[in-house]
Design an enzyme around this catalytic site. Structure first.
Site, mmCIF file in Angstrom:
data_model
loop_
_atom_site.group_PDB
_atom_site.id
_atom_site.type_symbol
_atom_site.label_atom_id
_atom_site.label_comp_id
_atom_site.label_asym_id
_atom_site.label_seq_id
_atom_site.Cartn_x
_atom_site.Cartn_y
_atom_site.Cartn_z
ATOM 1 N N HIS A 116 15.638 12.654 39.457
ATOM 2 C CA HIS A 116 16.661 11.620 39.614
ATOM 3 C C HIS A 116 17.130 11.111 38.253
ATOM 4 C CE1 HIS A 116 13.989 11.550 43.137
ATOM 5 N NE2 HIS A 116 15.043 11.210 43.845
ATOM 6 N N SER A 138 12.829 12.324 49.655
ATOM 7 C CA SER A 138 11.578 11.544 49.722
ATOM 8 C C SER A 138 10.861 11.701 51.054
ATOM 9 C CB SER A 138 11.883 10.047 49.565
ATOM 10 O OG SER A 138 12.123 9.737 48.246
ATOM 11 N N TYR A 171 17.389 8.013 37.550
ATOM 12 C CA TYR A 171 16.614 6.820 37.181
ATOM 13 C C TYR A 171 15.309 7.173 36.459
ATOM 14 C CZ TYR A 171 13.982 7.664 41.530
ATOM 15 O OH TYR A 171 13.239 8.223 42.534
ATOM 16 N N GLU A 172 14.912 8.461 36.509
ATOM 17 C CA GLU A 172 13.725 8.880 35.754
ATOM 18 C C GLU A 172 14.092 9.169 34.300
ATOM 19 O OE1 GLU A 172 11.188 11.841 38.086
ATOM 20 O OE2 GLU A 172 13.050 11.812 39.234
#
Ligand code: HPA
Length: 276
Positions: free
Chosen positions: A90, A37, A92-93
């Protein structure tokens, strides 16, 4: 319709990149980096670079999270040829561990043997402050998932890989020698996407974590199984929940990434010089 195995998907990406970049150029890559990030700016430092959008590489998933780029950039830092992934996907996507590790597995099969995995993380250890860089000594995979789950695919390493030296001690010493004020510690990888509760952060501290984030561990597991030498680097973008006073947000994470990019660039450039 026949479904492809993960090995076949990765092999298709390898064949594409050998054509697109030339097999000879691929052989020269001395280090591959995953830029976390806010850290994608490092790729602009590479000389004589060639950029290939992830979307053009067969089977590679494309990052959607703000602050993550979506290109493979290959260029030089001094004499070392470096391949940068300017972003990652990721769990979480909604991506599977196989998708999350497809790009690094491709690079490994292209012949790359050394990797630097970077990320942004929340600081838990007492000595950590926002803006610090922490070299990973080890990790806790707390995602409950692994890229090695499923039918065994020999291309990706043994069924039960050893992980007693997941982060290569020599690469770690080299990285530590390249900068001043670098911290060291254990990275806990969680699913996200919500940040942790203060109780979860207290639990992570008891478990031995110094920093917490939502990436990196599956890439490290997959690459270690494939015999790569791995080094990990966290930018401490914030103090973890309950340690600092501030509510957490992604803008702050990206802002710290931008601020740290000068420091990161100098550190990694020196690392590449010493690797050569
Ligand atoms: N927690 C989890 N992931 C993160 C954090 C955090 O505090 N900061 C940056 N990524």
């Amino acid at each position: 319709m026949t479904t492809q195995t993960e090995s076949q998907r990765v092999e298709a990406a390898v064949a594409y990149l050998q054509q697109r970049l030339s097999a000879a150029r691929c052989q020269q890559i001395g280090l591959a980096m995953v830029l976390g990030s806010g850290l994608k700016g490092f790729a602009a430092e590479l000389h004589d670079s060639v950029s290939v959008p992830f979307a053009e590489i067969p089977g590679w998933p494309t990052p959607k999270v703000e602050g993550h780029g979506g290109a493979l950039v290959v260029g030089r830092v001094d004499r070392t040829v470096v391949a940068c992934l300017t972003g990652r996907v990721h769990l979480y996507e909604g991506w599977s561990p196989a998708c999350v590790t497809r790009a690094v597995r491709t690079l490994r099969l292209l012949g790359v043997s050394q990797f630097l995995l970077t990320n942004a993380a929340g600081g838990i250890g007492e000595d950590l402050s926002a803006g610090d860089l922490m070299v990973l000594t080890d990790h806790l995979n707390l995602t409950g998932q692994s890229p090695l789950i499923g039918p065994h695919e020999a291309l990706f390493g043994p069924r039960f890989p050893d992980q007693s030296k997941l982060y290569d001690p020599q690469l770690r010493s080299l990285l530590l020698a390249c900068g001043s004020g670098l911290q060291q510690g254990v990275y806990a990888g969680l699913l996200g996407p919500s940040y942790e509760t203060p109780s979860e952060v207290r639990m992570l501290k008891v478990l031995g974590a110094d920093a917490v984030g939502m990436s990196t561990v599956h890439e490290a597991i997959a690459l270690n199984a494939m015999g790569a030498r791995i080094c990990g680097l966290s930018l401490i973008s914030n103090l973890a929940a309950g340690i600092g006073e501030q509510p957490l947000n992604h803008q702050e994470v990206m802002e710290e990434g931008r601020k740290a990019s000068v420091m990161l660039t100098a550190l990694v450039a020196e690392f590449c010089r010493r690797l050569a």
